[in-house]
Scaffold this motif. Structure first.
Motif, PDB file in Angstrom:
ATOM      1  N   MET A 344       0.823  -1.197   0.000  1.00 56.07           N
ATOM      2  CA  MET A 344       0.000   0.000   0.000  1.00 56.07           C
ATOM      3  C   MET A 344       0.864   1.256   0.000  1.00 56.07           C
ATOM      4  O   MET A 344       0.533   2.253  -0.653  1.00 56.07           O
ATOM      5  CB  MET A 344      -0.929  -0.009   1.222  1.00 56.07           C
ATOM      6  N   LYS A 345       1.981   1.229   0.718  1.00 50.79           N
ATOM      7  CA  LYS A 345       2.904   2.363   0.700  1.00 50.79           C
ATOM      8  C   LYS A 345       3.440   2.620  -0.705  1.00 50.79           C
ATOM      9  O   LYS A 345       3.777   3.759  -1.056  1.00 50.79           O
ATOM     10  CB  LYS A 345       4.091   2.103   1.639  1.00 50.79           C
ATOM     11  N   SER A 346       3.535   1.551  -1.507  1.00 50.38           N
ATOM     12  CA  SER A 346       4.175   1.628  -2.817  1.00 50.38           C
ATOM     13  C   SER A 346       3.197   1.871  -3.951  1.00 50.38           C
ATOM     14  O   SER A 346       3.604   1.956  -5.112  1.00 50.38           O
ATOM     15  CB  SER A 346       4.938   0.323  -3.086  1.00 50.38           C
ATOM     16  N   ALA A 347       1.907   1.960  -3.651  1.00 53.76           N
ATOM     17  CA  ALA A 347       0.892   2.122  -4.688  1.00 53.76           C
ATOM     18  C   ALA A 347       0.993   3.488  -5.352  1.00 53.76           C
ATOM     19  O   ALA A 347       1.503   4.454  -4.764  1.00 53.76           O
ATOM     20  CB  ALA A 347      -0.504   1.938  -4.077  1.00 53.76           C
ATOM     21  N   PHE A 348       0.498   3.561  -6.570  1.00 51.39           N
ATOM     22  CA  PHE A 348       0.521   4.820  -7.328  1.00 51.39           C
ATOM     23  C   PHE A 348      -0.737   5.634  -7.049  1.00 51.39           C
ATOM     24  O   PHE A 348      -1.438   6.080  -7.956  1.00 51.39           O
ATOM     25  CB  PHE A 348       0.645   4.534  -8.821  1.00 51.39           C
ATOM     26  N   LEU A 349      -1.023   5.827  -5.774  1.00 52.71           N
ATOM     27  CA  LEU A 349      -2.109   6.687  -5.322  1.00 52.71           C
ATOM     28  C   LEU A 349      -1.517   7.868  -4.572  1.00 52.71           C
ATOM     29  O   LEU A 349      -0.363   7.817  -4.137  1.00 52.71           O
ATOM     30  CB  LEU A 349      -3.049   5.936  -4.376  1.00 52.71           C
ATOM     31  N   PHE A 351      -0.741  10.346  -1.457  1.00 48.03           N
ATOM     32  CA  PHE A 351      -0.326  10.002  -0.100  1.00 48.03           C
ATOM     33  C   PHE A 351      -1.518   9.875   0.842  1.00 48.03           C
ATOM     34  O   PHE A 351      -1.621   8.926   1.618  1.00 48.03           O
ATOM     35  CB  PHE A 351       0.650  11.059   0.423  1.00 48.03           C
ATOM     36  N   ASP A 352      -2.447  10.835   0.781  1.00 48.51           N
ATOM     37  CA  ASP A 352      -3.600  10.798   1.676  1.00 48.51           C
ATOM     38  C   ASP A 352      -4.438   9.544   1.452  1.00 48.51           C
ATOM     39  O   ASP A 352      -4.942   8.937   2.412  1.00 48.51           O
ATOM     40  CB  ASP A 352      -4.467  12.042   1.479  1.00 48.51           C
ATOM     41  N   GLU A 353      -4.594   9.151   0.190  1.00 49.74           N
ATOM     42  CA  GLU A 353      -5.393   7.968  -0.119  1.00 49.74           C
ATOM     43  C   GLU A 353      -4.711   6.698   0.367  1.00 49.74           C
ATOM     44  O   GLU A 353      -5.363   5.787   0.899  1.00 49.74           O
ATOM     45  CB  GLU A 353      -5.628   7.887  -1.629  1.00 49.74           C
ATOM     46  N   ARG A 354      -3.400   6.633   0.202  1.00 48.13           N
ATOM     47  CA  ARG A 354      -2.664   5.466   0.695  1.00 48.13           C
ATOM     48  C   ARG A 354      -2.758   5.385   2.215  1.00 48.13           C
ATOM     49  O   ARG A 354      -2.984   4.312   2.787  1.00 48.13           O
ATOM     50  CB  ARG A 354      -1.195   5.540   0.258  1.00 48.13           C
ATOM     51  N   LEU A 355      -2.581   6.516   2.863  1.00 49.34           N
ATOM     52  CA  LEU A 355      -2.599   6.545   4.322  1.00 49.34           C
ATOM     53  C   LEU A 355      -3.972   6.146   4.848  1.00 49.34           C
ATOM     54  O   LEU A 355      -4.080   5.408   5.836  1.00 49.34           O
ATOM     55  CB  LEU A 355      -2.229   7.946   4.809  1.00 49.34           C
ATOM     56  N   ALA A 356      -5.018   6.608   4.183  1.00 48.61           N
ATOM     57  CA  ALA A 356      -6.370   6.268   4.627  1.00 48.61           C
ATOM     58  C   ALA A 356      -6.614   4.768   4.526  1.00 48.61           C
ATOM     59  O   ALA A 356      -7.198   4.160   5.440  1.00 48.61           O
ATOM     60  CB  ALA A 356      -7.398   7.034   3.800  1.00 48.61           C
ATOM     61  N   LEU A 357      -6.181   4.137   3.445  1.00 46.42           N
ATOM     62  CA  LEU A 357      -6.367   2.697   3.301  1.00 46.42           C
ATOM     63  C   LEU A 357      -5.557   1.927   4.341  1.00 46.42           C
ATOM     64  O   LEU A 357      -6.012   0.920   4.887  1.00 46.42           O
ATOM     65  CB  LEU A 357      -5.992   2.256   1.884  1.00 46.42           C
ATOM     66  N   ILE A 358      -4.352   2.407   4.634  1.00 39.26           N
ATOM     67  CA  ILE A 358      -3.525   1.740   5.640  1.00 39.26           C
ATOM     68  C   ILE A 358      -4.156   1.864   7.026  1.00 39.26           C
ATOM     69  O   ILE A 358      -4.314   0.874   7.755  1.00 39.26           O
ATOM     70  CB  ILE A 358      -2.102   2.314   5.646  1.00 39.26           C
ATOM     71  N   ASN A 359      -4.541   3.079   7.392  1.00 38.55           N
ATOM     72  CA  ASN A 359      -5.015   3.333   8.760  1.00 38.55           C
ATOM     73  C   ASN A 359      -6.470   2.941   8.988  1.00 38.55           C
ATOM     74  O   ASN A 359      -6.842   2.563  10.114  1.00 38.55           O
ATOM     75  CB  ASN A 359      -4.823   4.805   9.113  1.00 38.55           C
ATOM     76  N   ILE A 362      -6.543  -1.473   6.348  1.00 38.01           N
ATOM     77  CA  ILE A 362      -5.572  -2.561   6.480  1.00 38.01           C
ATOM     78  C   ILE A 362      -5.192  -2.825   7.930  1.00 38.01           C
ATOM     79  O   ILE A 362      -5.318  -3.951   8.429  1.00 38.01           O
ATOM     80  CB  ILE A 362      -4.324  -2.251   5.629  1.00 38.01           C
ATOM     81  N   LYS A 363      -4.749  -1.800   8.633  1.00 36.10           N
ATOM     82  CA  LYS A 363      -4.334  -2.018  10.023  1.00 36.10           C
ATOM     83  C   LYS A 363      -5.479  -2.485  10.910  1.00 36.10           C
ATOM     84  O   LYS A 363      -5.294  -3.421  11.700  1.00 36.10           O
ATOM     85  CB  LYS A 363      -3.665  -0.751  10.568  1.00 36.10           C
ATOM     86  N   PRO A 364      -6.666  -1.895  10.810  1.00 36.29           N
ATOM     87  CA  PRO A 364      -7.768  -2.434  11.627  1.00 36.29           C
ATOM     88  C   PRO A 364      -8.118  -3.877  11.266  1.00 36.29           C
ATOM     89  O   PRO A 364      -8.439  -4.680  12.151  1.00 36.29           O
ATOM     90  CB  PRO A 364      -8.927  -1.483  11.301  1.00 36.29           C
ATOM     91  N   GLY A 365      -8.047  -4.212   9.973  1.00 30.62           N
ATOM     92  CA  GLY A 365      -8.347  -5.573   9.566  1.00 30.62           C
ATOM     93  C   GLY A 365      -7.383  -6.577  10.163  1.00 30.62           C
ATOM     94  O   GLY A 365      -7.790  -7.633  10.677  1.00 30.62           O
TER      95      GLY A 365
END
Length: 377
Positions: A344-349, A351-359, A362-365
């Protein structure tokens, strides 16, 4: 060096079924390498394609996997004649893209970057713009169907230029033209040997000047020169496969490791490696999953991501690839989370969109899974 987990193992070993429920990220998946066998047969009938080796879905799926396991990238690539052969209409492209999104979502993928070469789908009159528009419609439809089924996925597309042809600038311009409607980047694909990435320097320079993202297939069938050119001459942000970076790493009998200058640069600069274990075994880039360089590269903390490449040809999913790594390297949930966050850090999205998916996803999951397994996140 004996396999060992990257991080502390949870009390419950991940199983294929439990991995399917975990949020996952996919960066390297080819649209024309992931069709459902039954869909290929139906599309072939609709368009009059008569070259399929079988019209039985199970037999056809087995044929693709067997033929792709020749140990040669060139032979592996010949299987795409059949998938591309039935993807020459807008309707077919839309259907294939929609089913791709549905299948990935059903496997627990929350973000995927799926790539394809528009130039391969113009044999029956479609132009490049029509190809891209048809595929984007399909991904939108598939994501909507997945959401109605209770799974959510976001799909970004990468447009590939075939390195043996001379259309890279045209495809790069196409990627920039559609970057605000779902196309997130550019790639070059096809046989590496004899077609170095520097043949496409004008396209990469155009992409950099346009502030556009691109990855490059490098270090799969060809060695360190391909990786070096992709990074240092072309400016690749990620490496498609990159498995041959292992050639610049020496492991002594006592287990000590020495990185060469290129390997050190790739690790230090956090260049993401889009690794595809099963595919690499099929093409001869690795002898087995157990001996795949991904184990050492992950332990040395390269920016490793786990991908499918071609789900049809390899008979795999993201979940099955991760399950194979659990089996052969002893990884646990925390390790699978590490691979996922890497991707997810490496995706071509943005920064805010990547961070939102991570936080938020992904992390809650993984926190839920780790908690269920008896280990705090």
């Amino acid at each position: 060096m004996s396999p060992k987990p990257l991080l502390e193992l949870s009390h419950e070993e991940p199983t294929l079924e439990s991995i399917r429920r975990a949020p996952k990220v996919l960066l390297h998946d080819h649209l024309d390498g992931g069709l459902r066998p039954a869909t290929i047969i139906e599309l072939a009938k609709d368009c009059g394609y008569t070259e399929l080796p079988s019209t039985d879905p199970a037999e056809l799926g087995e044929w693709f996997t067997r033929t792709a396991s020749s140990g040669s990238l060139e032979d592996y690539l010949t299987t795409f004649a059949h998938t591309c052969g039935v993807m020459q209409t807008a309707e077919a492209l839309t259907r294939v893209a929609a089913e791709c999104a549905e299948d990935l979502a059903a496997d627990g993928v929350v973000y995927a970057e799926v790539r394809y070469a528009p130039e391969l789908f113009c044999e029956r009159g479609l132009d490049l713009d029509a190809v891209v528009q048809a595929v984007q419609r399909g991904f939108e439809q598939g994501a909507q169907r997945a959401a109605r089924a209770g799974t959510r996925i976001r799909v970004g597309t990468l447009l590939c230029a075939m390195r043996q042809n001379a259309r890279s600038m045209e495809i790069a311009e196409l990627a920039v033209r559609y970057r605000d409607v779902g196309v997130v980047g550019f790639d070059i694909a096809g046989p590496e040997a004899g077609f170095p990435p520097t043949r496409n320097l004008d396209a990469f320079e155009y992409l950099r000047q346009s502030n556009a993202h691109f990855t490059i297939h490098a270090g799969e069938a060809f060695g360190l020169p391909s990786i070096w050119e992709a990074i240092q001459h072309c400016g690749a942000e990620r490496l498609g496969h990159g498995v041959r970076i292992i050639d610049d790493i020496k492991v002594a009998e006592d287990g000590s490791v020495q990185l060469g200058r290129l390997a050190s640069y790739v690790r230090d600069r956090r260049v993401p490696l889009e690794m595809c274990p099963s595919s690499n075994v099929q093409t001869g880039a690795a002898k087995s999953i157990e001996s795949h360089p991904i184990g050492l590269l992950a332990r040395l903390r390269f920016r490793v991501t786990v991908n499918t490449d071609n789900r049809l040809m390899s008979g795999c999913t993201v979940s099955s690839e991760l399950a194979a790594l659990v089996r052969d390297f002893g990884y646990g949930w925390a390790d699978l989370r590490w691979f996922t966050v890497n991707a997810m850090k490496s995706a071509f999205l943005g920064f805010d969109e990547r961070l939102a998916l991570i936080n938020d996803v992904i992390k809650p999951g993984y926190a839920r899974i780790l908690s269920e397994a008896g280990e705090s996140a």
